[in-house]
Enzyme design. Structure first.
Site, PDB file in Angstrom:
ATOM      1  N   SER A 177       0.933  -1.319  -0.054  1.00 28.47           N
ATOM      2  CA  SER A 177      -0.169  -0.118  -0.011  1.00 28.47           C
ATOM      3  C   SER A 177       0.988   1.291   0.011  1.00 28.47           C
ATOM      4  O   SER A 177       1.586   1.378  -0.991  1.00 28.47           O
ATOM      5  CB  SER A 177      -0.824  -0.072   1.153  1.00 28.47           C
ATOM      6  OG  SER A 177      -1.841   1.045   1.097  1.00 28.47           O
ATOM      7  N   THR A 178       0.779   2.163   1.118  1.00 28.75           N
ATOM      8  CA  THR A 178       1.423   3.314   1.134  1.00 28.75           C
ATOM      9  C   THR A 178       3.019   3.224   0.864  1.00 28.75           C
ATOM     10  O   THR A 178       3.583   2.447   1.636  1.00 28.75           O
ATOM     11  CB  THR A 178       1.170   4.296   2.441  1.00 28.75           C
ATOM     12  OG1 THR A 178      -0.251   4.025   2.471  1.00 28.75           O
ATOM     13  CG2 THR A 178       1.716   5.558   2.107  1.00 28.75           C
ATOM     14  N   HIS A 203      -2.611  -1.206  -3.427  1.00 34.50           N
ATOM     15  CA  HIS A 203      -3.425  -0.375  -3.245  1.00 34.50           C
ATOM     16  C   HIS A 203      -3.282   0.926  -4.288  1.00 34.50           C
ATOM     17  O   HIS A 203      -2.508   1.813  -4.050  1.00 34.50           O
ATOM     18  CB  HIS A 203      -3.679   0.155  -2.023  1.00 34.50           C
ATOM     19  CG  HIS A 203      -4.093  -0.746  -1.088  1.00 34.50           C
ATOM     20  ND1 HIS A 203      -3.957  -0.409   0.533  1.00 34.50           N
ATOM     21  CD2 HIS A 203      -4.663  -2.000  -1.076  1.00 34.50           C
ATOM     22  CE1 HIS A 203      -4.235  -1.869   1.062  1.00 34.50           C
ATOM     23  NE2 HIS A 203      -4.847  -2.802   0.032  1.00 34.50           N
ATOM     24  N   MET A 296       0.026   1.234   4.983  1.00 28.47           N
ATOM     25  CA  MET A 296      -0.820   1.431   6.111  1.00 28.47           C
ATOM     26  C   MET A 296      -1.963   0.377   6.604  1.00 28.47           C
ATOM     27  O   MET A 296      -2.564  -0.245   5.528  1.00 28.47           O
ATOM     28  CB  MET A 296      -1.567   2.946   6.085  1.00 28.47           C
ATOM     29  CG  MET A 296      -2.318   3.400   7.350  1.00 28.47           C
ATOM     30  SD  MET A 296      -0.923   3.498   8.540  1.00 28.47           S
ATOM     31  CE  MET A 296      -2.096   4.394   9.779  1.00 28.47           C
ATOM     32  N   ASP A 299      -4.643  -4.841   5.755  1.00 28.33           N
ATOM     33  CA  ASP A 299      -5.194  -5.550   4.711  1.00 28.33           C
ATOM     34  C   ASP A 299      -4.073  -6.850   4.352  1.00 28.33           C
ATOM     35  O   ASP A 299      -2.775  -6.557   4.020  1.00 28.33           O
ATOM     36  CB  ASP A 299      -5.216  -4.795   3.532  1.00 28.33           C
ATOM     37  CG  ASP A 299      -5.853  -5.248   2.383  1.00 28.33           C
ATOM     38  OD1 ASP A 299      -6.968  -6.441   2.474  1.00 28.33           O
ATOM     39  OD2 ASP A 299      -5.753  -4.998   1.263  1.00 28.33           O
TER      40      ASP A 299
END
Length: 365
Positions: A177-178, A203, A296, A299
């Site tokens: 993600s991030t 993401h 973050m 997930d």
């Protein structure tokens, strides 16, 4: 508790006003300044010392990408890109992420005021995440306005030798993600052309993953593309979940195939790492290798444990090398990790693991 101090940089007075209002409505953050161009912003940043900057890409006098490059070299500060350009100019967004922007929000092309109000939760969430991000000073000189058109692309690392005869049953699964666009690139660029298939959930919103895949395809020795529903999953290829769709793996006779489907968000995400990793546990079992990169939230953490329970071997990025140590922390907490490694060590250790198990596979027809 001290509030997160934010400087807004955007040439639109309307956008500056809206973003300032959205930020100031939050109990844990405040807008300490709003600048119409990077030259004003430079003085403002010097005077206010913000925790986070929101930055437009297209501005007069100096574009946001040039400004970001200078900022990350001289005064690394967490940046969230907020721009109309990021929606149609995904390449510019990816360039911003390469230069060290933590994340981005694509404001709508029309109906900006209503659109930004609808994005208020996403904007403030990303500012919060950015305020906790681990940044690294940008050491390389930044190319000028033409950056992102080839000459600024990173050089490929030294060619890894081939892995050797591998079972086509093996598949590598990556969740991120991030900070993950750069972390995934770091892993993929080190893989030789005969590596197993790689399936990736990063993401990212619709409209960005195609450009991201094309960018990686130009840098890596394996082929990289957005996944297409029903296509065979082949060695030497990486498949990226399209933004706004879930990616999973299924069995079709002797082959693995990609499933790309719309659905409900899982853990607030679509694509969701949980969906991909659950399918890996169910379908690929002990022939799977899992990698959890920076991001973050949580997930994919539970599903990565399911992968381990089904026989997979899992690598998790360590805290020091993560932009945000959320998903990796949760994966470790769930007991999903076999090895916790700095980002630069994940691909070499993966290749080492593959060589040590070459020829070993468990048929799951």
């Amino acid at each position: 508790m001290a509030k997160t101090r934010v400087v807004v940089v955007d040439d639109s007075a309307l956008v500056r006003s809206l973003l300032s209002e959205i930020i100031n409505r939050q109990p844990d953050m405040e807008c300490v300044g709003a600048a119409a161009d990077p030259y004003v912003a430079r003085e403002m940043i010097r005077n206010t010392n913000p925790d986070v900057i929101t930055l437009d890409v297209e501005m007069p006098r100096m574009d946001g990408i040039d400004f970001l490059g200078k900022l990350m070299r001289l005064r690394p500060t967490p940046v969230v890109m907020v721009s109309t350009l990021t929606e149609r100019g995904a390449d510019v967004t990816l360039r911003a992420l390469e230069l060290g922007a933590v994340d981005f929000v694509a404001k709508p092309k029309i109906g900006v005021a209503d659109g930004l109000r609808q994005l208020a939760e996403e904007i403030t969430d990303k500012v919060r995440i950015a305020s906790k991000a681990h940044l690294k000073r940008l050491a390389v000189p930044v190319a000028g306005p033409s950056a992102g058109h080839g000459e600024s692309a990173p050089a490929r690392p030294a060619a890894p030798s081939s892995i050797g005869r591998l079972s086509t049953e093996k598949i590598v699964f990556i969740g991120a993600s991030t900070g993950g666009t750069e972390a995934t690139k770091e892993v993929l660029m080190q893989l030789p052309p005969d590596s197993p298939a790689v399936m990736i959930t990063q993401h990212m919103p619709a409209g960005f993953t195609k450009s991201y895949a094309a960018r990686l395809d130009g840098l890596c020795r394996i082929r990289v593309a957005e996944a297409r529903d029903g296509e065979r999953v082949l060695p030497g290829h990486a498949y990226i979940a399209p933004g706004g769709m879930h990616l999973s793996v299924e069995r079709s006779g002797a082959n693995y195939i990609a499933r790309v489907q719309a659905g409900e968000p899982v853990n607030r995400h679509m694509p969701s790492v949980e969906v991909l990793f659950k399918s890996a546990a169910r379908v690929v079992g002990p022939n799977a290798l899992g990698i959890m990169l920076t991001g973050m939230g949580a997930d994919g953490a539970k599903a990565m444990r399911e992968m381990r329970d089904a026989g997979s071997y899992n690598f998790v990025q360590d805290e020091a090398s993560c932009v945000v140590f959320g998903m990796p922390r949760e994966a470790i907490a769930h007991g999903a990790a076999h090895e916790v490694l700095p980002l630069t060590q994940i691909a070499p250790k993966l290749i080492e693991r593959l060589r040590s198990t070459a020829g070993m596979s468990i048929n799951r027809v």
